[in-house]
Motif scaffolding. Structure first.
Motif, short mmCIF file in Angstrom:
data_model
loop_
_atom_site.label_atom_id
_atom_site.label_comp_id
_atom_site.label_asym_id
_atom_site.label_seq_id
_atom_site.Cartn_x
_atom_site.Cartn_y
_atom_site.Cartn_z
N THR A 2 -10.80 0.40 -9.55
CA THR A 2 -10.08 -0.71 -10.16
C THR A 2 -9.70 -1.71 -9.09
O THR A 2 -9.41 -1.36 -7.96
N GLN A 3 -9.70 -2.97 -9.46
CA GLN A 3 -9.31 -4.01 -8.52
C GLN A 3 -8.88 -5.23 -9.31
O GLN A 3 -9.07 -5.31 -10.51
N SER A 4 -8.28 -6.18 -8.61
CA SER A 4 -7.80 -7.39 -9.27
C SER A 4 -8.97 -8.29 -9.65
O SER A 4 -10.07 -8.14 -9.15
N GLU A 7 -10.47 -10.19 -6.57
CA GLU A 7 -11.33 -9.35 -5.75
C GLU A 7 -12.66 -9.11 -6.44
O GLU A 7 -13.72 -9.06 -5.82
N PRO A 34 -11.35 -2.15 -1.58
CA PRO A 34 -10.02 -2.78 -1.79
C PRO A 34 -8.90 -1.75 -1.75
O PRO A 34 -9.07 -0.60 -2.18
N SER A 35 -7.77 -2.16 -1.24
CA SER A 35 -6.65 -1.21 -1.06
C SER A 35 -6.12 -0.67 -2.37
O SER A 35 -5.52 0.41 -2.40
N ASN A 36 -6.30 -1.41 -3.46
CA ASN A 36 -5.77 -0.94 -4.75
C ASN A 36 -6.83 -0.24 -5.59
O ASN A 36 -6.67 -0.06 -6.79
N ALA A 37 -7.95 0.15 -4.95
CA ALA A 37 -9.03 0.81 -5.69
C ALA A 37 -8.68 2.26 -5.98
O ALA A 37 -7.93 2.90 -5.24
N LEU A 38 -9.20 2.78 -7.08
CA LEU A 38 -9.11 4.19 -7.41
C LEU A 38 -10.52 4.75 -7.44
O LEU A 38 -11.42 4.16 -8.05
#
Length: 380
Positions: A2-4, A7, A34-38
């Motif tokens: 997942t990402q924004s 991005e 990306p830092s917010n990736a799962l």
């Protein structure tokens, strides 16, 4: 992964509106993940790896597709297996399991499986299906709570005439409960009948003068109709009527409208103090006032309010929690120790577990502090 949206546009060349999930190979992110990736590892039945290639490149997924790739049939919910262990399953599997249990129930006179199934259906917005289940329970001699739930499910579907008849049936069966009247007030609101709405909510207060929900509904109704100041004046006038003069509920309700905003916290505290003054042993009033003082950082007042009520803490873990946290922040170890010793003897399982867990945490903290001091002394 997942990402924004931004991005996604930069790394995958996909224009997205709102939130989304991107499923892509690691090579799609040459500049780093990306830092917010799962990280999502698709598995087949029983945890078997998925053999086929999922994607050749980045692909936008819907939320439902994400759940399927996670092996879930619908959004995840936590339940317990037959050993009492927490597990996560899809909501569709939960509902189908409850439906099977209800339909295959050997004791057809027991409505419990149907009630549980209907409750979950309503929780997840399946009101039409819930109405079918509850109608069968009511037809088999259901109780007042079944009538109430059926009326609510009908109201959610905008079947207002049916809902009104059902809720009046619930009102006749649940003579000491304010909730049928409160739901009739909501129904009147939907039908834009202000007179009937006010009559219904005032009836709810007459049935149960201690119902915070009823007083909050009345306050909100009056605020919408006449403005904030007039609403408060009318609520306080009704609260001061002899029949209502000893209940904390009106002021517990009023403080709730101002408690979440720091700018109006003093106003909330004033109302909460009035609630405690009216009914010094009301647990909900004590909880509200102590929580508000805690939010304001006035720990001395939290302790002053709650200290006389340690006996109540043996039955209510919420009071115990507020008092314990204030003592910890004040670093009053003698009082903390005495409190935890008392709570550990509570017949209430929740309170007893609270005391045991907090005692262990304190022991670990003190041991770590002692070790740090010893190391500091040795270093000198």
């Amino acid at each position: 992964m997942t990402q924004s949206s931004n991005e996604a546009e930069q790394t995958a060349g996909i224009a997205l509106k709102g939130g989304a999930a991107i499923l892509a190979p690691v090579t799609a992110f040459p500049n780093g993940i990306p830092s917010n990736a799962l990280v999502l590892i698709p598995l087949g039945p029983n945890g078997a790896p998925v053999e086929k290639k999922i994607v050749d490149g980045p692909v936008a997924l819907t939320q439902d597709e994400v759940w399927k790739l996670l092996g879930l049939n619908g959004p995840p919910v936590q339940v317990q297996d037959d050993q009492g262990r927490p597990i996560v399953i899809g909501v569709e599997d939960l509902l189908s399991g409850l439906e099977k249990h209800w339909r295959e129930n050997p004791n057809q006179d027991d409505p419990s499986p149907g009630r549980i199934y209907a409750q979950k259906l309503m929780e997840y917005g399946r009101h039409a299906k819930a109405e079918t289940v509850l109608a069968k329970i009511v037809a088999l001699g259901g109780e007042g709570e079944d009538w109430l739930a059926l009326g609510v499910s009908q109201m959610q579907q905008e079947k207002y005439d049916k809902a009104e008849a059902t809720l009046r049936g619930a009102q006749n069966l649940l003579k000491d409960s304010p909730f049928p009247s409160l739901h009739l007030a909501k129904l009147a609101h939907e039908k834009k009948d202000a007179k009937a709405e006010r009559e219904a909510v005032e009836r709810a207060i007459q049935i149960d003068v201690n119902s915070v929900d009823a007083w909050a509904y009345l306050t909100n109704f009056l605020r919408d109709a006449e403005g904030e100041e007039k609403a408060i004046a009318q609520v306080e006038e009704l609260a001061n009527a002899p029949v209502n003069s000893r209940t904390a509920a009106p002021y517990v309700a009023l403080q709730g409208f101002y408690a979440s905003d720091e700018k109006t916290r003093d106003k909330a505290i004033d109302f909460a103090k009035k609630a405690v003054t009216r009914s010094p042993d009301d647990v909900l009033a004590l909880l509200c006032l102590s929580a508000l003082y805690g939010q304001a950082g006035n720990l001395a007042e939290v302790i002053k309010v709650l200290a006389p009520h340690e006996a109540k803490m043996q039955r209510d873990v919420r009071l115990a929690h507020n008092y314990f946290e204030a003592l910890v922040q004040m670093r009053d170890m003698p009082k903390i120790t005495a409190l935890l010793n008392k709570l550990a003897t509570s017949p209430n399982r929740e309170v007893k577990d609270f005391a045991i867990q907090r005692s262990r945490a304190l022991q670990q903290m003190l041991a770590q502090q002692q070790q740090a001091l010893s190391q500091a002394g040795g270093g000198q």
